[in-house]
Design a protein around this motif. Structure first.
Motif, PDB file in Angstrom:
ATOM      1  N   ASN A  20       0.783  -1.232   0.000  1.00  0.00           N
ATOM      2  CA  ASN A  20       0.000   0.000   0.000  1.00  0.00           C
ATOM      3  C   ASN A  20       0.814   1.281   0.000  1.00  0.00           C
ATOM      4  O   ASN A  20       0.274   2.360  -0.266  1.00  0.00           O
ATOM      5  N   VAL A  21       2.101   1.186   0.309  1.00  0.00           N
ATOM      6  CA  VAL A  21       2.936   2.379   0.352  1.00  0.00           C
ATOM      7  C   VAL A  21       4.141   2.240  -0.570  1.00  0.00           C
ATOM      8  O   VAL A  21       4.337   3.048  -1.489  1.00  0.00           O
ATOM      9  N   ILE A  22       4.944   1.221  -0.362  1.00  0.00           N
ATOM     10  CA  ILE A  22       6.195   1.086  -1.098  1.00  0.00           C
ATOM     11  C   ILE A  22       5.951   0.892  -2.600  1.00  0.00           C
ATOM     12  O   ILE A  22       6.517   1.637  -3.429  1.00  0.00           O
ATOM     13  N   GLU A  23       5.133  -0.068  -2.950  1.00  0.00           N
ATOM     14  CA  GLU A  23       4.881  -0.322  -4.373  1.00  0.00           C
ATOM     15  C   GLU A  23       4.123   0.819  -5.051  1.00  0.00           C
ATOM     16  O   GLU A  23       4.525   1.265  -6.138  1.00  0.00           O
ATOM     17  N   PRO A  24       3.043   1.349  -4.458  1.00  0.00           N
ATOM     18  CA  PRO A  24       2.353   2.468  -5.105  1.00  0.00           C
ATOM     19  C   PRO A  24       3.231   3.703  -5.280  1.00  0.00           C
ATOM     20  O   PRO A  24       3.012   4.496  -6.199  1.00  0.00           O
ATOM     21  N   ALA A  25       4.216   3.866  -4.413  1.00  0.00           N
ATOM     22  CA  ALA A  25       5.133   5.012  -4.535  1.00  0.00           C
ATOM     23  C   ALA A  25       6.186   4.786  -5.613  1.00  0.00           C
ATOM     24  O   ALA A  25       6.951   5.710  -5.924  1.00  0.00           O
ATOM     25  N   GLY A  26       6.229   3.587  -6.168  1.00  0.00           N
ATOM     26  CA  GLY A  26       7.211   3.292  -7.204  1.00  0.00           C
ATOM     27  C   GLY A  26       8.599   2.993  -6.670  1.00  0.00           C
ATOM     28  O   GLY A  26       9.596   3.137  -7.389  1.00  0.00           O
ATOM     29  N   LEU A  27       8.670   2.552  -5.439  1.00  0.00           N
ATOM     30  CA  LEU A  27       9.964   2.254  -4.812  1.00  0.00           C
ATOM     31  C   LEU A  27      10.311   0.790  -5.051  1.00  0.00           C
ATOM     32  O   LEU A  27       9.553  -0.100  -4.720  1.00  0.00           O
ATOM     33  N   ARG A  28      11.477   0.540  -5.591  1.00  0.00           N
ATOM     34  CA  ARG A  28      11.881  -0.813  -5.963  1.00  0.00           C
ATOM     35  C   ARG A  28      12.953  -1.383  -5.053  1.00  0.00           C
ATOM     36  O   ARG A  28      13.267  -2.574  -5.115  1.00  0.00           O
ATOM     37  N   HIS A  29      13.547  -0.544  -4.229  1.00  0.00           N
ATOM     38  CA  HIS A  29      14.662  -1.003  -3.388  1.00  0.00           C
ATOM     39  C   HIS A  29      14.474  -0.533  -1.945  1.00  0.00           C
ATOM     40  O   HIS A  29      15.417  -0.065  -1.308  1.00  0.00           O
ATOM     41  N   THR A  30      13.249  -0.675  -1.454  1.00  0.00           N
ATOM     42  CA  THR A  30      12.924  -0.286  -0.083  1.00  0.00           C
ATOM     43  C   THR A  30      12.210  -1.451   0.583  1.00  0.00           C
ATOM     44  O   THR A  30      11.281  -2.013   0.003  1.00  0.00           O
ATOM     45  N   VAL A  31      12.650  -1.822   1.780  1.00  0.00           N
ATOM     46  CA  VAL A  31      12.077  -2.980   2.459  1.00  0.00           C
ATOM     47  C   VAL A  31      11.881  -2.698   3.939  1.00  0.00           C
ATOM     48  O   VAL A  31      12.586  -1.883   4.531  1.00  0.00           O
ATOM     49  N   PHE A  32      10.889  -3.383   4.500  1.00  0.00           N
ATOM     50  CA  PHE A  32      10.684  -3.398   5.948  1.00  0.00           C
ATOM     51  C   PHE A  32      11.106  -4.788   6.415  1.00  0.00           C
ATOM     52  O   PHE A  32      10.359  -5.747   6.264  1.00  0.00           O
ATOM     53  N   PRO A  33      12.309  -4.920   6.987  1.00  0.00           N
ATOM     54  CA  PRO A  33      12.801  -6.252   7.351  1.00  0.00           C
ATOM     55  C   PRO A  33      12.067  -6.825   8.547  1.00  0.00           C
ATOM     56  O   PRO A  33      11.624  -6.097   9.437  1.00  0.00           O
ATOM     57  N   THR A  34      11.943  -8.145   8.560  1.00  0.00           N
ATOM     58  CA  THR A  34      11.339  -8.824   9.707  1.00  0.00           C
ATOM     59  C   THR A  34      12.403  -9.530  10.546  1.00  0.00           C
ATOM     60  O   THR A  34      12.081 -10.222  11.502  1.00  0.00           O
ATOM     61  N   ASP A  35      13.661  -9.345  10.165  1.00  0.00           N
ATOM     62  CA  ASP A  35      14.782  -9.900  10.929  1.00  0.00           C
ATOM     63  C   ASP A  35      15.996  -9.022  10.656  1.00  0.00           C
ATOM     64  O   ASP A  35      15.853  -7.899  10.174  1.00  0.00           O
ATOM     65  N   ALA A  36      17.186  -9.526  10.930  1.00  0.00           N
ATOM     66  CA  ALA A  36      18.394  -8.723  10.750  1.00  0.00           C
ATOM     67  C   ALA A  36      18.962  -8.806   9.338  1.00  0.00           C
ATOM     68  O   ALA A  36      19.996  -8.195   9.058  1.00  0.00           O
ATOM     69  N   ALA A  37      18.299  -9.525   8.444  1.00  0.00           N
ATOM     70  CA  ALA A  37      18.797  -9.674   7.077  1.00  0.00           C
ATOM     71  C   ALA A  37      18.933  -8.312   6.408  1.00  0.00           C
ATOM     72  O   ALA A  37      18.096  -7.429   6.568  1.00  0.00           O
ATOM     73  N   PHE A  38      20.002  -8.177   5.633  1.00  0.00           N
ATOM     74  CA  PHE A  38      20.334  -6.911   4.983  1.00  0.00           C
ATOM     75  C   PHE A  38      20.540  -7.200   3.505  1.00  0.00           C
ATOM     76  O   PHE A  38      21.431  -7.967   3.137  1.00  0.00           O
TER      77      PHE A  38
END
Length: 391
Positions: free
Chosen positions: A221-239
């Motif tokens: 609802n936010v990241i994809e509609p904004a056209g962001l392709r390299h933005t994530v909300f991590p659920t762990d420490a993965a980078f």
């Protein structure tokens, strides 16, 4: 602010003490829409100013982006992304963005407002049980940092737990439980106090009203509609790779350490997100212009209230600092500054791989000041903070 503990975007820092009266927000005047043309001469001045700040504040690496219609574009990297390999900083590296996460969480909340699923004047007890003053604190007050709740990341035990075991995974409930052990700092709406607890609660509201985990709701609802392709909300420490290494002195020993793999779960809805420079350039404009919201809701978001920070107002999860609209972010090892100047339609993004204060000032503020003194002298960005007692 976050993977971290507290402040106007910062981990373990807090805004400067309030003056006798709140300083007025400096709104743009009719004649101050100037943003200088990014000529080779101006670029040379910017190069020098940025390098001077890096040297003075001992910042390992930086990314800087400036642009405005008709004025040109400046996108450059400086220094190194990894002290061990001395790999250079470059624009395709992922970085942790700290409290810029707040702008995503509040955008999600405001989308739910537009959908009629929540109301800004709903009280938090409608969505989360056990909140002190929960029958009086509204979602609006949480978003504008006026709830009066204790900031969990200011808890001495939390600081000790985080720095002694930075890879620990925290749940949102554990974070708010820390806050709720403390008495409230003031009554709802009475004052402004930057507080990560507020955003964790709003993240829980988004999950309940949105019907899915926060990371999924933000993605769809936010990241994809904004056209962001390299933005994530991590659920762990993965980078995601490639990424820059981050360096902090917010450690158990006070010594500088590589905090790249620290678990950002302690920041959750207040500061856990990861992004790249190009995405943040886009986000600065989307956020400030309200692309994802109705005009009425965006107007409420930008209706900033004065804060104890001179020249700065705070709206719904967003700062207005001398005309620059957006947010800063800081968490152990990383800082970011993502802002937009409406009078010039100008965007400024700064990303750093350290959060170590210089003479009590966030490095992102030092860069923002140095850059805007050159490109927008009538709108010099300045968001001072001082270290909290525990640091």
């Amino acid at each position: 602010m976050l993977a971290v503990p507290v402040s106007a975007g910062s981990a373990f820092s807090t805004p400067v003490a309030a003056p006798a009266a709140y300083a007025p927000v400096l709104a743009p005047s009719a004649t101050n829409g100037e943003f200088v043309e990014l000529t080779p001469a101006v670029e040379a001045r910017l190069d020098q100013a940025i390098q001077d700040v890096m040297r003075e504040a001992q910042v390992p690496g930086a990314m800087v982006s400036l642009s405005a219609p008709g004025k040109g574009e400046y996108v450059k990297t400086f220094g190194i992304a990894d002290k061990t390999t001395e790999a250079p900083m470059n624009t395709d590296l992922y970085m942790r963005i700290g409290s810029v996460t707040k702008t995503f969480t509040v955008t999600a909340l405001l989308e739910l407002v537009d959908q009629g699923k929540v109301g800004l004047d709903d009280t938090i007890d409608k969505y989360v049980d056990g909140v002190p003053n929960g029958d009086r604190i509204t979602l609006r007050q949480l978003a504008e940092m006026r709830s009066g709740l204790f900031n969990y990341s200011a808890d001495e035990g939390f600081f000790k737990d985080l720095t002694s075991d930075p890879e620990r995974a925290w749940t949102p409930q554990q974070l708010i439980d820390i806050s709720f052990k403390h008495p409230v700092n003031f009554q709802p709406g009475a004052e402004f106090e930057y507080c990560n607890t507020n955003l964790v609660l709003l993240g829980l509201v988004v999950e309940k009203a949105g019907g899915q985990p926060l990371n999924d709701f933000l993605q769809k609802n936010v990241i994809e509609p904004a056209g962001l392709r390299h933005t994530v909300f991590p659920t762990d420490a993965a980078f995601p790779t490639p990424h820059a290494h981050g360096y902090t002195n917010q450690t158990a020993t006070g010594q500088v350490e590589d905090s790249t793999d620290w678990n950002p779960s302690w920041g959750w809805a207040a500061g856990a997100m990861i992004s790249q420079l190009e995405d943040l350039r886009t986000w600065a404009r989307v956020l400030a212009t309200g692309t994802l919201l109705t005009p009425e809701t965006q107007a409420q978001r930008l209706d900033v209230i004065p804060t104890p920070i001179p020249g700065a107002g705070y709206g719904l999860g967003i700062f207005n600092v001398r005309g620059w609209i957006g947010h800063n972010g800081s968490l152990p090892g990383y800082e970011s500054l993502v802002v937009y100047l409406p009078v010039a339609r100008a965007t400024m993004v700064v990303m750093l791989n350290t959060d170590i204060l210089h003479d009590g000032v966030e490095p992102s503020t030092l860069f923002g000041q140095a850059i805007t003194r050159i490109v927008s002298p009538e709108h010099v960005y300045n968001l001072p903070v001082t270290p909290s007692p525990k640091t």
